[in-house]
Scaffold this active site. Sequence first.
Site, PDB file in Angstrom:
ATOM      1  N   ASP A 345     -47.459  33.692  35.164  1.00 60.28           N
ATOM      2  CA  ASP A 345     -46.153  33.342  34.958  1.00 60.28           C
ATOM      3  C   ASP A 345     -45.330  34.433  35.541  1.00 60.28           C
ATOM      4  OD1 ASP A 345     -43.898  31.224  34.202  1.00 60.28           O
ATOM      5  OD2 ASP A 345     -43.538  33.184  32.855  1.00 60.28           O
ATOM      6  N   GLU A 382     -47.528  33.027  40.318  1.00 66.53           N
ATOM      7  CA  GLU A 382     -45.948  32.654  40.581  1.00 66.53           C
ATOM      8  C   GLU A 382     -45.522  33.798  41.017  1.00 66.53           C
ATOM      9  OE1 GLU A 382     -42.535  30.256  38.397  1.00 66.53           O
ATOM     10  OE2 GLU A 382     -43.368  31.880  37.027  1.00 66.53           O
TER      11      GLU A 382
END
Length: 694
Positions: A345, A382
């Site tokens: 993330d 990401e």
Amino acid sequence: MKIVTANEIRVGVGEPYPLGATLRGQGVNFSLYSKDATRVILHLFDGADARESFQQIELDPLAHKRGHYWFVFVSNIGHGQVYAFQVDGPWKPQVGLRFNANKMLIDPYSQAISIGAHYDRQQAIGEAPNLGSSLRSLVVDQQAFDWEGDKPPGHSMTDTVIYEMHVGGFTKHPSSGVAPEKRGTFAGVIEKIPYLQSLGVTAVELMPIQQFDVDDAPNGRQNYWGYSPINFFSVHAGYSVAKDPLAAITEFKTLVRELHKAGIEVILDVVFNHTAEGDASGPTFCFKGLQNGAYYIVDKTCGEYRNYSGCGNTCNANHSVVRRMIIDALHFWVTEMRVDGFRFDLASVLARDSLGTPLKEPPLLWSIDSDPVLCSTKIFAEAWDAAGLYQVGSFIGDRWNEWNGKFRDDVRAFWRGDTGTVSRFASRMLGSPDIYCSDRHSPHRSVNFICAHDGFTLNDWVSYNEKHNRDNGEDNRDGDNHNLSNNYGIEGPTTNPEIESLRNRQCKNMLATLLLSLGTPMISMGDEVRRTQRGNNNAYCQDNEISWFDWRLVDRHADLLRFVRLMNRIRRNEETIDWHMHVSLNTVLKSVGIDWHGLQPNQPDWSAHSHSLASTVIHPISSDELYVICNAYWDPLIFTLPDRDHQDWHLLVNTAAPSPADIYPIEQAPRYCDETILVTGRSMIVMVAKPGHK
């Protein structure tokens, strides 16, 4: 857990390695990093709900400290022992030191976290003591589980189709058919493994299952998504049937084992960019009270937290101690929990140094890329953060694959009918060579997705022009305003058959594009049956039917589900070649024989006002030739088929046709005899060339 009394406890010197609580013989070795601590006390509790500790062991810095590590050996305790630390030191927030002897601290290396009946997040904020309401760590013996000869599926990246899912939301809905006590748990997911197999996915990407703080949400709501980690080594106890941290370990391992038996890999969505401790107004659980300025990026001129994560704090990932902890955590999930990969993330945060400056050669990211324990895992970034650092196409490393937000945006824009989108759409279908143009970029580098947990679901993308997030309690201010969506005449659900038919067709267009494009496809949970969040594009705090998978949709949208299942079969049938990371995207594109067409063969229209494109592609191994027509124009168009000597075109996919004529198994695709084909507005056609009589 064996219950002991203070009289049975024996204290020895201990060792600084390994960090955390380690079972040794008849006791446990504890080791903790804290450079500037002046006093460390280990508290032992006789249970998660105990208001007081039954034993306090103060560590003598002369005997129990070496370098910056505090350690102690305690005999006659073992698996399940509940413990926490009390750590004192300087209170100098302006230079990043926030020691508070009143707070109980969990172990950063805890493999299980106890959230007792008296836990209170608010009591962890401020200066008051929280001994009776604190989080606690547990000693864990990981050796008891029977893996039953478990072997990872080991799918190649070429063969990988990812299904992003939320463990709780997958089975919480009453329609799931799962027993009430198993809904929203790892055990509940196990019951749905046959569904995942039938869908044709090869990996599940689990939204955070590391222990997170459900109370970390505003206005009395709960954190449903889980992007609020308390700890990086422990399993979220709320996903176990027993709601118990030790049971959660066993249940998670069982899920991994059973998914592996079904040929499905497990990828964890991991959050190393921030923690649930938030900013200066947030709680003190662990890192703040141990060595705040080491674990977090702080402004050394005033002590304020740098917030590149958008969540109040930012982990100082390239600090030597934090970098080691992250690598140790990844090793733990691979060796002890046997997961197959990770999605990081806001991974661009991990490229920043202790001042927040992006590093040209970030040590942590290179360490993950080259680590021998992790070399067989799949790693996905990401490749951006909340402070504007956007690294899609430029993320460091050789093995990293990247979530490609440009794929989502450009494919959405093309099928919505925006102008000037044809060239970008073509690039996205080819694995985005305009982005991944380096020879080190593999054909799998682009993780293609139409929707993810963050944003509209696929159904809502074709049903809403605007976000509808008022249930979140922030006056609809939260969530992205840039959705590239279209409701096609009515905002929200409708019984209008024409609008509903168009919406369903657009869903098929998007999913077909996703599964035919070069790269690594990712399907978001429920998009295969048009799951809706009622227009909420930021449902992070909605642990209810807004977010849950409604299993009644499996029957209601059986045509779309069948379409996705067959598209996955077509994709995996066609992609029989294993393109390794050592083969570049550029090399692959030279080998697949792509030709572009428009209404006439070899006459593509690349103009800004064009809304259609066709292509032929010859697969380098199977030698099958596919003819793909994408008509995003609102009216029908007539396309002339490319002529092929001694071959006939067979109609494989027509998203405008009613089911089951919308898609065929490749071996059953009917022969198409005409030289032209009428392509309905906003539809896709796929043909395959087979030996014939021409």
